[in-house]
Design a protein around this motif. Structure first.
Motif, PDB file in Angstrom:
ATOM      1  N   LYS A 125       0.821  -1.205   0.000  1.00 39.72           N
ATOM      2  CA  LYS A 125       0.000   0.000   0.000  1.00 39.72           C
ATOM      3  C   LYS A 125       0.860   1.262   0.000  1.00 39.72           C
ATOM      4  O   LYS A 125       0.560   2.226  -0.700  1.00 39.72           O
ATOM      5  CB  LYS A 125      -0.922   0.011   1.232  1.00 39.72           C
ATOM      6  N   LEU A 126       1.931   1.233   0.796  1.00 41.03           N
ATOM      7  CA  LEU A 126       2.770   2.415   0.917  1.00 41.03           C
ATOM      8  C   LEU A 126       3.627   2.642  -0.318  1.00 41.03           C
ATOM      9  O   LEU A 126       4.045   3.769  -0.589  1.00 41.03           O
ATOM     10  CB  LEU A 126       3.669   2.289   2.143  1.00 41.03           C
ATOM     11  N   GLU A 127       3.911   1.577  -1.081  1.00 36.93           N
ATOM     12  CA  GLU A 127       4.762   1.716  -2.256  1.00 36.93           C
ATOM     13  C   GLU A 127       4.005   2.283  -3.452  1.00 36.93           C
ATOM     14  O   GLU A 127       4.621   2.811  -4.373  1.00 36.93           O
ATOM     15  CB  GLU A 127       5.359   0.354  -2.627  1.00 36.93           C
ATOM     16  N   GLU A 128       2.692   2.185  -3.463  1.00 36.09           N
ATOM     17  CA  GLU A 128       1.917   2.588  -4.637  1.00 36.09           C
ATOM     18  C   GLU A 128       2.006   4.088  -4.903  1.00 36.09           C
ATOM     19  O   GLU A 128       2.284   4.525  -6.005  1.00 36.09           O
ATOM     20  CB  GLU A 128       0.458   2.181  -4.460  1.00 36.09           C
ATOM     21  N   LYS A 129       1.766   4.884  -3.890  1.00 35.00           N
ATOM     22  CA  LYS A 129       1.778   6.333  -4.043  1.00 35.00           C
ATOM     23  C   LYS A 129       2.032   6.966  -2.680  1.00 35.00           C
ATOM     24  O   LYS A 129       1.822   6.327  -1.647  1.00 35.00           O
ATOM     25  CB  LYS A 129       0.451   6.836  -4.610  1.00 35.00           C
ATOM     26  N   PRO A 130       2.484   8.218  -2.639  1.00 37.98           N
ATOM     27  CA  PRO A 130       2.699   8.871  -1.335  1.00 37.98           C
ATOM     28  C   PRO A 130       1.411   8.921  -0.519  1.00 37.98           C
ATOM     29  O   PRO A 130       0.302   9.041  -1.062  1.00 37.98           O
ATOM     30  CB  PRO A 130       3.169  10.278  -1.728  1.00 37.98           C
ATOM     31  N   LEU A 131       1.588   8.831   0.771  1.00 38.09           N
ATOM     32  CA  LEU A 131       0.429   8.805   1.659  1.00 38.09           C
ATOM     33  C   LEU A 131      -0.375  10.092   1.565  1.00 38.09           C
ATOM     34  O   LEU A 131      -1.598  10.086   1.671  1.00 38.09           O
ATOM     35  CB  LEU A 131       0.907   8.579   3.097  1.00 38.09           C
ATOM     36  N   ALA A 132       0.292  11.223   1.333  1.00 36.89           N
ATOM     37  CA  ALA A 132      -0.418  12.494   1.221  1.00 36.89           C
ATOM     38  C   ALA A 132      -1.344  12.503   0.009  1.00 36.89           C
ATOM     39  O   ALA A 132      -2.443  13.068   0.049  1.00 36.89           O
ATOM     40  CB  ALA A 132       0.586  13.646   1.130  1.00 36.89           C
ATOM     41  N   GLU A 133      -0.928  11.879  -1.095  1.00 36.79           N
ATOM     42  CA  GLU A 133      -1.771  11.814  -2.285  1.00 36.79           C
ATOM     43  C   GLU A 133      -2.848  10.746  -2.132  1.00 36.79           C
ATOM     44  O   GLU A 133      -3.974  10.908  -2.603  1.00 36.79           O
ATOM     45  CB  GLU A 133      -0.900  11.517  -3.502  1.00 36.79           C
ATOM     46  N   ARG A 134      -2.539   9.682  -1.476  1.00 36.20           N
ATOM     47  CA  ARG A 134      -3.473   8.567  -1.297  1.00 36.20           C
ATOM     48  C   ARG A 134      -4.686   8.978  -0.451  1.00 36.20           C
ATOM     49  O   ARG A 134      -5.808   8.540  -0.717  1.00 36.20           O
ATOM     50  CB  ARG A 134      -2.726   7.416  -0.624  1.00 36.20           C
ATOM     51  N   LEU A 135      -4.457   9.834   0.539  1.00 33.07           N
ATOM     52  CA  LEU A 135      -5.527  10.209   1.468  1.00 33.07           C
ATOM     53  C   LEU A 135      -6.196  11.525   1.102  1.00 33.07           C
ATOM     54  O   LEU A 135      -6.955  12.047   1.903  1.00 33.07           O
ATOM     55  CB  LEU A 135      -4.966  10.307   2.891  1.00 33.07           C
ATOM     56  N   ARG A 136      -5.913  12.057  -0.067  1.00 33.59           N
ATOM     57  CA  ARG A 136      -6.508  13.342  -0.431  1.00 33.59           C
ATOM     58  C   ARG A 136      -8.024  13.206  -0.525  1.00 33.59           C
ATOM     59  O   ARG A 136      -8.536  12.408  -1.304  1.00 33.59           O
ATOM     60  CB  ARG A 136      -5.943  13.814  -1.771  1.00 33.59           C
ATOM     61  N   PRO A 137      -8.787  13.973   0.260  1.00 31.73           N
ATOM     62  CA  PRO A 137     -10.253  13.822   0.248  1.00 31.73           C
ATOM     63  C   PRO A 137     -10.855  14.358  -1.048  1.00 31.73           C
ATOM     64  O   PRO A 137     -10.276  15.216  -1.725  1.00 31.73           O
ATOM     65  CB  PRO A 137     -10.702  14.652   1.453  1.00 31.73           C
ATOM     66  N   SER A 138     -12.018  13.849  -1.389  1.00 33.71           N
ATOM     67  CA  SER A 138     -12.714  14.273  -2.602  1.00 33.71           C
ATOM     68  C   SER A 138     -14.034  14.971  -2.298  1.00 33.71           C
ATOM     69  O   SER A 138     -14.747  15.346  -3.223  1.00 33.71           O
ATOM     70  CB  SER A 138     -12.982  13.053  -3.504  1.00 33.71           C
ATOM     71  N   ALA A 139     -14.367  15.123  -1.029  1.00 39.93           N
ATOM     72  CA  ALA A 139     -15.616  15.787  -0.646  1.00 39.93           C
ATOM     73  C   ALA A 139     -15.314  16.867   0.385  1.00 39.93           C
ATOM     74  O   ALA A 139     -14.382  16.738   1.190  1.00 39.93           O
ATOM     75  CB  ALA A 139     -16.616  14.779  -0.074  1.00 39.93           C
ATOM     76  N   LEU A 140     -16.111  17.926   0.353  1.00 39.60           N
ATOM     77  CA  LEU A 140     -15.885  19.047   1.247  1.00 39.60           C
ATOM     78  C   LEU A 140     -16.078  18.645   2.701  1.00 39.60           C
ATOM     79  O   LEU A 140     -15.447  19.201   3.601  1.00 39.60           O
ATOM     80  CB  LEU A 140     -16.830  20.194   0.876  1.00 39.60           C
ATOM     81  N   MET A 294      -4.601  10.503  12.221  1.00 34.84           N
ATOM     82  CA  MET A 294      -5.466   9.424  12.706  1.00 34.84           C
ATOM     83  C   MET A 294      -6.186   8.749  11.545  1.00 34.84           C
ATOM     84  O   MET A 294      -6.319   7.515  11.502  1.00 34.84           O
ATOM     85  CB  MET A 294      -6.479   9.984  13.710  1.00 34.84           C
ATOM     86  N   ARG A 295      -6.654   9.537  10.595  1.00 35.76           N
ATOM     87  CA  ARG A 295      -7.321   8.958   9.428  1.00 35.76           C
ATOM     88  C   ARG A 295      -6.342   8.127   8.598  1.00 35.76           C
ATOM     89  O   ARG A 295      -6.696   7.081   8.055  1.00 35.76           O
ATOM     90  CB  ARG A 295      -7.931  10.068   8.575  1.00 35.76           C
ATOM     91  N   ALA A 296      -5.089   8.588   8.501  1.00 35.73           N
ATOM     92  CA  ALA A 296      -4.081   7.839   7.759  1.00 35.73           C
ATOM     93  C   ALA A 296      -3.783   6.506   8.432  1.00 35.73           C
ATOM     94  O   ALA A 296      -3.661   5.469   7.764  1.00 35.73           O
ATOM     95  CB  ALA A 296      -2.804   8.673   7.638  1.00 35.73           C
ATOM     96  N   VAL A 297      -3.684   6.513   9.739  1.00 38.43           N
ATOM     97  CA  VAL A 297      -3.396   5.281  10.472  1.00 38.43           C
ATOM     98  C   VAL A 297      -4.530   4.275  10.299  1.00 38.43           C
ATOM     99  O   VAL A 297      -4.304   3.081  10.078  1.00 38.43           O
ATOM    100  CB  VAL A 297      -3.158   5.609  11.964  1.00 38.43           C
ATOM    101  N   ARG A 298      -5.768   4.758  10.366  1.00 35.58           N
ATOM    102  CA  ARG A 298      -6.910   3.855  10.178  1.00 35.58           C
ATOM    103  C   ARG A 298      -6.951   3.287   8.766  1.00 35.58           C
ATOM    104  O   ARG A 298      -7.284   2.110   8.572  1.00 35.58           O
ATOM    105  CB  ARG A 298      -8.210   4.598  10.493  1.00 35.58           C
ATOM    106  N   SER A 299      -6.642   4.108   7.775  1.00 34.08           N
ATOM    107  CA  SER A 299      -6.693   3.622   6.390  1.00 34.08           C
ATOM    108  C   SER A 299      -5.623   2.571   6.115  1.00 34.08           C
ATOM    109  O   SER A 299      -5.817   1.691   5.280  1.00 34.08           O
ATOM    110  CB  SER A 299      -6.516   4.792   5.424  1.00 34.08           C
ATOM    111  N   LEU A 300      -4.501   2.649   6.812  1.00 34.42           N
ATOM    112  CA  LEU A 300      -3.435   1.668   6.627  1.00 34.42           C
ATOM    113  C   LEU A 300      -3.639   0.414   7.460  1.00 34.42           C
ATOM    114  O   LEU A 300      -2.907  -0.570   7.286  1.00 34.42           O
ATOM    115  CB  LEU A 300      -2.084   2.294   6.991  1.00 34.42           C
TER     116      LEU A 300
END
Length: 565
Positions: A125-140, A294-300
């Protein structure tokens, strides 16, 4: 999609799909724009265009956050030489869904359309793309931080929710959410039928801008469709490139959204700035960054180890299956990281990702005592791992930008206010951020006469000596020299008597009407006998025991006192 038997199917001339006649118009419009088709392929679909379209929903990779697997709803600018592109939109060159579909290979036991993909390890999961880009939200609703400009009942949030997007300039430090906000606008605008394009000022050319404008004109003329153009790092465009937008933003051909880390007042043309609304985004708070982590930790799938849980300091040997073991992170580590990244969410996520990857690569397990699960072995990420991932506190300082002037201004104000602690702090911010010590020393030389002046004439001597010392030995040894000079200036008495008087002299010269008065004859240079005879009357003061009263100003300025308040 199930189609009624009596409903006639029509073949799309672009992708050769057979679709119900009621859906062919909307599908053709989406197909021509390169967007995600709303109708699933029929049984007669060929492979001619299928590789450019969205992957079926069944190919969503398990364990990945929903927002990371979805497109943000934008359309790309299709050009053979590679123009700008909007974040997350389908393209003939690159698309998130296409990459995910390609990641599921037949030898792994699945394909893009053959059911759920096998579960990936944390390292994959971590090798696919940077975590900052992976967790970018799409809703306000998932956007964290910036409550001052995007909170409830704010003007900008109301406009975004009503899909009335004005031309904007997003100004803020790195990692505060400028690009993320553009992604959210892209996703929202696509659902509303708006064409969204992204260009980066670091790589785009003037021809790319003109191509987008031409396409926007066609969209408005033929389809009555709005166009939003997002320019990342807009301050890197020169004046002529920025002028290209002026008539089209004025007429409403396109809506411009620019993102910049520099002050728009200095880097964006005044004419373009007057047509846009500047939105000032601030550094993210510690609470906001903690929520993002916290959201990043849960997603991983990483579990948080509370402070009350016990773990042994001894570690076992490496294991080839260490990536399959449970991964834990200390709660203290998640509390510490937000304080080290200076309001930059990207820095925090990158530090977390680096710490996790480093521990996985080491493959060392730690005996853990979990209250509900008893004793187990797992990979533990500690506070020391997080600090090592960042190496040092992230200091935001740009020697070539506005932050330099902000810090030196703060140093000057602190010295004038005789606050020695604040003065040392701002000096440290500049030197630790990489500032040239000679630049600081030169400003201190000026400060010695401007703000201390005759109250302590030795201040100028201290400043010049500090400059020479910095020139001799350089950093980091010269930092204590500047610190000594700064503290001396903070404690010294202040006087702007000379500074104010000289400003009055300059004002007197600028405001004088007519020719300037001549130098009185008795004050002029007398190289000849004639000049000596004309200049008689000048009294040589050292020849008298008492002070001699005589006029040294021109007749028009007789009696002027520049030191009087």
């Amino acid at each position: 999609m199930e189609v009624a038997e009596d409903e006639q199917l029509v073949r799309c001339p672009v992708c050769l799909r057979e679709l119900p006649g009621a859906h062919i118009n909307s599908h053709l419009d989406s197909c021509l724009q390169g967007g995600e088709d709303e109708v699933e392929p029929g049984p007669s679909t060929t492979c001619k265009r299928q590789r450019f379209t969205a992957a079926p929903s069944g190919s969503q990779v398990e364990g990945e956050p929903e927002e990371a697997g979805q497109a943000t709803g934008s359309s790309f600018l299709h050009k053979g030489r590679g123009g700008g592109q909007s974040p997350g939109a389908p393209s003939r060159k690159s698309w998130t869904g296409r990459e995910e579909a390609a990641a599921v290979k037949p030898e792994d036991g699945g394909s893009a359309g053959s059911g759920p993909a096998p579960r990936r390890t944390l390292a994959q999961k971590l090798e696919e793309k940077p975590l900052a880009e992976r967790l970018r939200p799409s809703a306000l609703g998932d956007y964290v931080g910036q409550e001052r400009v995007l909170g409830a009942q704010t003007l900008l949030r109301s406009l975004l929710e009503s899909h009335e997007i004005p031309s904007l300039i997003l100004w803020g430090p790195p990692g505060c959410g400028k690009t993320t906000l553009a992604h959210i606008i892209a996703n929202s605008s696509r659902k509303n039928g708006t064409w969204f394009v992204t260009l980066s000022a670091t790589s785009a050319r003037t021809t790319d801008i003109r191509d987008v404008i031409s396409q926007a004109q066609n969209e408005k003329k033929l389809f009555k469709r709005k166009t939003i153009l997002f320019i990342d790092e807009i301050h890197r465009f020169n004046k002529s490139q920025q002028d290209t937008f002026l008539p089209h933003v004025e007429r409403g051909t396109l809506t411009l959204i620019g993102a910049t880390t520099e002050n728009p007042s200095f880097q964006v043309n005044a004419a373009l700035l007057s047509r846009c609304r500047v939105i000032v985004l601030e550094k993210l708070s510690v609470e906001a960054i903690e929520a993002i982590l916290m959201r990043a930790v849960r997603s991983l799938g990483v579990q948080i180890l509370g402070q009350g849980d016990q773990h042994s300091s001894s570690a076992t040997g490496s294991s080839s299956e260490s990536s399959e073991l449970p991964v834990y992170i200390e709660e203290k580590a998640l509390k510490t990281l937000p304080y080290l990244c200076d309001g930059d969410a990207r820095t925090g996520l990158n530090g977390l990702q680096l710490a996790v990857q480093a521990r996985l690569a080491m493959g060392k397990t730690t005996p853990l005592n979990i209250p509900k699960g008893g004793s187990t072995d797992g990979i533990l990420i500690t506070e020391e791992d997080v600090k090592e991932g960042l190496q040092q506190s992230h200091i935001l300082y740009d020697r070539a930008g506005e932050e330099q002037y902000n810090c030196i201004s703060a140093l000057h104000h602190s010295l004038r206010g005789s606050d020695e602690n604040a003065s040392l702090y701002w000096l440290g911010r500049m030197l630790e951020g990489g500032e040239d010590p000679l630049y600081v020393a030169r400003r201190l030389v000026r400060f010695a006469s401007e703000d201390i002046g005759l109250a302590d004439p030795l201040a100028l001597t201290q400043a010049v000596a500090a400059y020479q010392g910095c020139h001799f030995i350089g950093m980091p040894e010269c930092e204590v020299i500047l610190a000594q000079c700064v503290v001396y200036f903070a404690r010294a008495p202040k006087s702007i008597e000379v500074y104010r008087a000289y400003n009055k002299v300059k004002e007197c010269l600028r405001m004088h009407t007519g020719p300037l008065p001549p130098v009185p004859l008795h004050l002029r240079n007398a190289p000849t006998t004639l000049m000596e005879n004309l200049g008689k009357g000048c009294k040589y003061n050292p020849a008298y025991k008492e002070p001699v009263e005589q006029d040294f100003l021109p007749e028009e300025l007789k009696g002027t006192d520049f030191f009087k308040e």
